[in-house]
Design a protein around this motif. Structure first.
Motif, short mmCIF file in Angstrom:
data_model
loop_
_atom_site.label_atom_id
_atom_site.label_comp_id
_atom_site.label_asym_id
_atom_site.label_seq_id
_atom_site.Cartn_x
_atom_site.Cartn_y
_atom_site.Cartn_z
N LEU A 164 -18.00 123.70 0.65
CA LEU A 164 -17.18 123.38 1.83
C LEU A 164 -17.89 123.84 3.11
CD1 LEU A 164 -13.58 124.43 0.66
CD2 LEU A 164 -14.56 122.13 0.71
N VAL A 165 -18.50 125.03 3.03
CA VAL A 165 -19.22 125.56 4.18
C VAL A 165 -20.43 124.67 4.50
CG1 VAL A 165 -20.57 127.54 5.02
CG2 VAL A 165 -18.41 127.92 3.80
N GLU A 166 -21.17 124.30 3.45
CA GLU A 166 -22.36 123.44 3.62
C GLU A 166 -21.96 122.07 4.18
OE1 GLU A 166 -25.34 124.40 3.43
OE2 GLU A 166 -25.28 126.20 2.20
N TYR A 167 -20.83 121.56 3.69
CA TYR A 167 -20.38 120.24 4.12
C TYR A 167 -20.14 120.23 5.63
CZ TYR A 167 -18.05 115.73 4.21
OH TYR A 167 -17.73 114.42 4.48
N LYS A 168 -19.48 121.28 6.10
CA LYS A 168 -19.15 121.33 7.52
C LYS A 168 -20.41 121.42 8.38
CE LYS A 168 -15.81 123.03 10.78
NZ LYS A 168 -14.86 124.07 11.16
N SER A 169 -21.48 122.00 7.82
CA SER A 169 -22.71 122.08 8.62
C SER A 169 -23.48 120.75 8.64
CB SER A 169 -23.59 123.25 8.17
OG SER A 169 -24.10 122.98 6.89
N ILE A 170 -23.28 119.92 7.60
CA ILE A 170 -23.93 118.60 7.61
C ILE A 170 -23.13 117.63 8.48
CG2 ILE A 170 -24.56 116.58 6.21
CD1 ILE A 170 -24.74 118.37 3.79
N SER A 171 -21.82 117.61 8.21
CA SER A 171 -20.93 116.71 8.93
C SER A 171 -20.29 117.56 10.02
CB SER A 171 -19.85 116.23 7.97
OG SER A 171 -18.75 115.73 8.68
N SER A 172 -19.75 116.95 11.03
CA SER A 172 -19.07 117.81 12.01
C SER A 172 -17.64 118.07 11.55
CB SER A 172 -19.07 117.12 13.37
OG SER A 172 -18.56 115.82 13.18
N LYS A 173 -17.24 117.36 10.48
CA LYS A 173 -15.87 117.52 9.99
C LYS A 173 -15.82 118.44 8.78
CE LYS A 173 -14.00 112.85 10.49
NZ LYS A 173 -13.90 111.60 9.72
N THR A 174 -14.62 118.90 8.45
CA THR A 174 -14.46 119.62 7.18
C THR A 174 -14.31 118.56 6.08
OG1 THR A 174 -12.04 119.63 7.28
CG2 THR A 174 -13.20 121.51 8.28
N LEU A 175 -14.52 118.99 4.84
CA LEU A 175 -14.36 118.05 3.72
C LEU A 175 -12.93 117.53 3.67
CD1 LEU A 175 -15.64 116.63 1.30
CD2 LEU A 175 -14.99 118.59 -0.10
N GLN A 176 -11.98 118.41 3.96
CA GLN A 176 -10.57 117.98 3.97
C GLN A 176 -10.34 116.86 4.98
OE1 GLN A 176 -7.62 121.12 4.38
NE2 GLN A 176 -6.17 119.65 5.22
N ASP A 177 -10.89 117.01 6.18
CA ASP A 177 -10.76 115.95 7.19
C ASP A 177 -11.34 114.64 6.68
OD1 ASP A 177 -9.63 117.61 9.08
OD2 ASP A 177 -11.56 118.19 9.95
N SER A 178 -12.50 114.73 6.04
CA SER A 178 -13.15 113.53 5.53
C SER A 178 -12.30 112.83 4.48
CB SER A 178 -14.52 113.86 4.93
OG SER A 178 -15.37 114.31 5.95
N ILE A 179 -11.75 113.64 3.55
CA ILE A 179 -10.90 113.04 2.50
C ILE A 179 -9.70 112.37 3.16
CG2 ILE A 179 -9.41 113.55 0.52
CD1 ILE A 179 -11.36 115.88 -0.14
N GLU A 180 -9.11 113.05 4.15
CA GLU A 180 -7.91 112.49 4.80
C GLU A 180 -8.22 111.20 5.55
OE1 GLU A 180 -5.24 116.57 5.23
OE2 GLU A 180 -6.61 116.03 6.86
N SER A 181 -9.43 111.09 6.08
CA SER A 181 -9.71 109.85 6.82
C SER A 181 -10.28 108.75 5.91
CB SER A 181 -10.64 110.12 8.00
OG SER A 181 -11.86 110.62 7.54
N GLU A 182 -10.86 109.14 4.76
CA GLU A 182 -11.49 108.13 3.89
C GLU A 182 -10.56 107.59 2.81
OE1 GLU A 182 -14.80 107.13 3.99
OE2 GLU A 182 -15.06 108.32 5.81
N MET A 183 -9.56 108.39 2.43
CA MET A 183 -8.74 108.00 1.28
C MET A 183 -7.27 107.93 1.65
SD MET A 183 -10.62 110.15 -1.67
CE MET A 183 -12.40 110.42 -1.54
N SER A 184 -6.47 107.47 0.69
CA SER A 184 -5.03 107.37 0.98
C SER A 184 -4.24 107.60 -0.30
CB SER A 184 -4.73 105.97 1.54
OG SER A 184 -5.09 105.02 0.54
N GLY A 185 -2.94 107.64 -0.13
CA GLY A 185 -2.03 107.70 -1.28
C GLY A 185 -2.15 108.96 -2.11
N ASP A 186 -1.79 108.83 -3.39
CA ASP A 186 -1.74 109.99 -4.28
C ASP A 186 -3.11 110.62 -4.51
OD1 ASP A 186 1.04 109.96 -4.73
OD2 ASP A 186 0.82 108.32 -6.16
#
Length: 338
Positions: free
Chosen positions: A228-250
């Motif tokens: 999670l820490v590494e992800y935030k340094s590659i992307s400007s977003k957190t992994l949670q933000d990315s999941i929320e914007s890329e996916m939907s539903g259950d």
């Protein structure tokens, strides 16, 4: 900044997914525990004219689950009736559900909650998500054994006909209870996983869900925290933000729940409690499940996170949301005010 964006303290904090001590629970073993006295008190409360709810609350909320099992066994030997059946016959509604939850062994209780979630028309995905995202391998395996013992069928067999698509695929991996439990962190692998997730999601047109599912369901908690820490340094977003914007539903809800539980199971459950009391009406089944099932694991931490997230104590919220015998028993499980 939301609690979910703060990754600084993450790497060294303990995780409820790996802790086996009950030091952070609100319910402790009663020191001068006398089974026979408790059985007599419960019998008097149940068999007398009109049930004395106060006694039921006093005895059942102030003993550990292991002690309640000894009481239930002795009760059965003495009366020839099961304590659960008598509680069901003498109390009703949310109060009944809570008392029955208290006298049920934890794995069997989780199993019953899963059975309720998949029974009848429609499946309650939110319950399945909460349970399988927040339980340790040991708890999931115990739940599966209880399910097999009660139904004669394997849990994954029954779930296959209830859940489908990527959500179903993710849930069925979690049900295996095989998340890596090693405590060492491979920094290079965390970087590689973070990069793979970034390329499977944000960077790509369309999302490769299977990459998210594989990494989030299999890696250990310390490994995922580093990821999670590494992800935030590659992307400007957190992994949670990315999941929320890329996916939907259950699927989105389940993957976000996994990420939240990797960060902090108590904070995730504090948020579930908050949402169950928000707006019109209270979802008592969620209050009952979380307060009962975490009372000997991490309810003190849930209380602390609740206060940190929402600015007031869980106890004060319960004061204003639940009443009667049910409310009294819940507040005793919750323990003190913060």
């Amino acid at each position: 900044m939301s609690v979910w964006d703060d990754l600084d303290l993450l790497l060294d904090s303990p995780s409820s997914l790996t802790v086996t001590s009950s030091a952070r629970g609100t319910i402790k073993e009663k020191a001068d525990f006398k089974v026979a006295e408790d059985v007599t008190a419960l019998r008097d409360a149940i068999e007398g004219i009109g049930t004395t709810e106060k006694t039921l609350i006093e005895v059942l909320t102030k003993r550990s689950n292991a002690q309640r099992q000894l009481i239930a066994n002795a009760y059965h030997k003495t009366t020839g009736r099961t304590l659960v059946a008598d509680l069901e016959g003498d109390t009703h509604g949310d109060f009944e559900d809570l008392l029955v939850a208290l006298v049920t062994p934890p794995a069997v209780y989780d199993c019953h909650e899963v059975m309720k979630a998949i029974k009848g028309a429609g499946t309650t995905e939110s319950t399945l998500t909460e349970i399988f995202a927040s339980r340790s391998n040991r708890q999931i395996n115990a739940l599966s054994e209880a399910y097999l013992a009660e139904t004669g069928r394997s849990l994954d067999h029954d779930l296959k006909s209830e859940v489908s698509g990527d959500y179903g695929k993710t849930l069925l991996i979690l049900v295996e209870g095989k998340r890596d439990e090693s405590t060492s962190v491979d920094a290079a692998k965390a970087k590689a996983d973070a990069k793979a997730l970034y390329e499977a999601g944000e960077k790509k047109w369309g999302t490769d869900e299977s990459m998210f599912i594989d990494i989030l369901c299999h890696r250990s908690v310390p490994q995922l925290r580093q990821t999670l820490v590494e992800y935030k340094s590659i992307s400007s977003k957190t992994l949670q933000d990315s999941i929320e914007s890329e996916m939907s539903g259950d699927l989105e809800k389940l993957l976000v729940a996994i990420v939240k539980c990797v960060k902090s199971v108590p904070a995730y459950l504090a948020e579930r409690l908050f949402k169950s009391m928000k707006g019109a009406g209270t979802t008592e089944s969620i209050l009952t499940r979380i307060l009962t099932s975490r009372s000997e694991i991490d309810l003190l931490d849930i209380r602390a996170e609740y206060k940190k997230l929402f600015g007031y104590s869980l106890h004060s919220r319960l004061e204003s949301e639940v009443s009667g015998n049910y409310g009294d028993a819940l507040k005793l499980l919750c323990g003190g005010d913060d």
